[in-house]
Design a protein around this motif. Structure first.
Motif, PDB file in Angstrom:
ATOM      1  N   PHE A 169      68.531  77.208  13.033  1.00  0.00           N
ATOM      2  CA  PHE A 169      67.476  76.205  12.870  1.00  0.00           C
ATOM      3  C   PHE A 169      67.250  75.443  14.177  1.00  0.00           C
ATOM      4  CE2 PHE A 169      68.893  76.361   8.295  1.00  0.00           C
ATOM      5  CZ  PHE A 169      67.733  76.951   7.828  1.00  0.00           C
ATOM      6  N   ILE A 172      65.330  77.822  16.623  1.00  0.00           N
ATOM      7  CA  ILE A 172      63.903  77.956  16.290  1.00  0.00           C
ATOM      8  C   ILE A 172      63.153  76.691  16.686  1.00  0.00           C
ATOM      9  CG2 ILE A 172      62.259  78.300  14.412  1.00  0.00           C
ATOM     10  CD1 ILE A 172      64.424  79.869  12.937  1.00  0.00           C
ATOM     11  N   ASN A 173      63.776  75.547  16.459  1.00  0.00           N
ATOM     12  CA  ASN A 173      63.133  74.284  16.828  1.00  0.00           C
ATOM     13  C   ASN A 173      62.974  74.165  18.338  1.00  0.00           C
ATOM     14  OD1 ASN A 173      61.972  71.786  16.353  1.00  0.00           O
ATOM     15  ND2 ASN A 173      63.939  70.702  16.410  1.00  0.00           N
ATOM     16  N   GLN A 180      55.620  81.392  11.657  1.00  0.00           N
ATOM     17  CA  GLN A 180      56.575  80.757  10.747  1.00  0.00           C
ATOM     18  C   GLN A 180      57.578  81.758  10.167  1.00  0.00           C
ATOM     19  OE1 GLN A 180      56.619  77.438  10.364  1.00  0.00           O
ATOM     20  NE2 GLN A 180      54.884  77.350  11.793  1.00  0.00           N
ATOM     21  N   TRP A 183      61.357  80.957  10.682  1.00  0.00           N
ATOM     22  CA  TRP A 183      61.814  79.948   9.733  1.00  0.00           C
ATOM     23  C   TRP A 183      62.054  80.562   8.357  1.00  0.00           C
ATOM     24  CZ3 TRP A 183      63.464  75.321  11.061  1.00  0.00           C
ATOM     25  CH2 TRP A 183      63.011  74.724  12.234  1.00  0.00           C
ATOM     26  N   THR A 186      65.318  82.701   8.336  1.00  0.00           N
ATOM     27  CA  THR A 186      66.528  81.890   8.413  1.00  0.00           C
ATOM     28  C   THR A 186      66.757  81.107   7.124  1.00  0.00           C
ATOM     29  OG1 THR A 186      66.134  81.668  10.781  1.00  0.00           O
ATOM     30  CG2 THR A 186      67.727  80.176   9.805  1.00  0.00           C
ATOM     31  N   ILE A 187      65.704  80.564   6.547  1.00  0.00           N
ATOM     32  CA  ILE A 187      65.843  79.804   5.292  1.00  0.00           C
ATOM     33  C   ILE A 187      66.294  80.708   4.158  1.00  0.00           C
ATOM     34  CG2 ILE A 187      64.524  78.554   3.539  1.00  0.00           C
ATOM     35  CD1 ILE A 187      62.875  77.330   5.813  1.00  0.00           C
TER      36      ILE A 187
END
Length: 262
Positions: A169, A172-173, A180, A183, A186-187
């Protein structure tokens, strides 16, 4: 006086009430999953095959539902220009590893199911899983978890995967890609780690409740057989008591005769 009577209450009666309370608790837990199980059965009918209905089939289906979308998102992210051009963090490496981890999670689910079915088949035959008791299923599952080297290796991969997603996370940030999909991948993998742990806990709780109900049913059957045996012996006990008291018809004449004849 009331306290004295309660204190002298038979222990068997207290144990019976405790067992009945545990039975109602387990039955309430079982009602919660009825609707989910109905939906799962319909999905299995669409997929076909016995692997979905076999032990651990729900976990295999759950693993596919999380990991296949994660693998797809990670693969499209890996080939995306906004991800590959990122230099602030190793985001392309994260997406490539997520593809491998998603496939590894699903492969491990299938492997665990095959190992469990092999252990059950060795003990009860090829179709032994269809009528296996929860207590026996729990014993076979504990054997696979404790003694299978592949499962031990997968535990390390599983923990490492969840830790990598937590770090991912931040990566990615830092890259801030336009897509997207990183994200989403990973989520999904992070959620799968949490859901898998919850599934294992609930699965073993369900097996423990099933074993508890089986033990309660065995106790009830033993009590029923004991009551039937006592009722069957009641006429014999009555006849023996009457014979000892001298009121048995066959011995009435003997008891009325004098001991000595003049």
């Amino acid at each position: 006086a009331v306290l004295f009577v309660v204190a002298r209450r038979p222990r068997a009666q207290r144990d019976r009430r405790r067992s009945i309370g545990m039975y109602h608790c387990c039955r309430s837990i079982a009602r919660v999953g009825i609707e989910c199980h109905t939906s799962y059965s319909k999905c299995c009918e669409c997929l076909g095959g016995n692997a979905c209905h076999a032990p651990f089939g729900k976990y295999v289906l759950l693993s596919g539902a999380f990991n296949f979308p994660a693998v797809t998102c990670a693969a499209f992210s890996f080939v995306g220009p906004d991800v590959r051009e990122c230099t602030a963090a190793p985001l392309p490496t994260l997406c490539g590893v997520d593809v491998a981890l998603g496939l590894a999670h699903f492969g491990a689910a299938c492997y665990l199911q095959r190992r469990l079915l092999a252990a059950i088949s060795a003990a009860h035959g090829p179709a032994g899983w269809k009528g296996i008791a929860p207590k026996e299923l729990k014993r076979q599952a504990n054997g696979v978890i404790m003694f299978d080297h592949g499962f031990r290796l997968y535990i390390c991969v599983f923990v490492g995967s969840f830790a990598l997603q937590c770090v991912g996370f931040t990566w990615i940030n830092a890259c801030d890609p336009d897509s997207q999909l990183p994200w989403a991948a990973t989520i999904l993998l992070a959620m799968f780690g949490l859901v898998a742990v919850g599934f294992f806990c609930l699965w073993f709780m369900a097996l423990e409740c099933g074993a508890c109900l089986d033990n309660l049913a065995e106790d009830v059957m033993c009590e029923a057989h004991a009551a039937e045996h006592a009722l069957a012996r009641a006429p014999m006990a009555g006849a023996s008591w009457a014979r000892q008291m001298g009121s048995y018809p066959g011995h009435a004449a003997e008891e009325t005769e004098p001991l000595f004849r003049l």
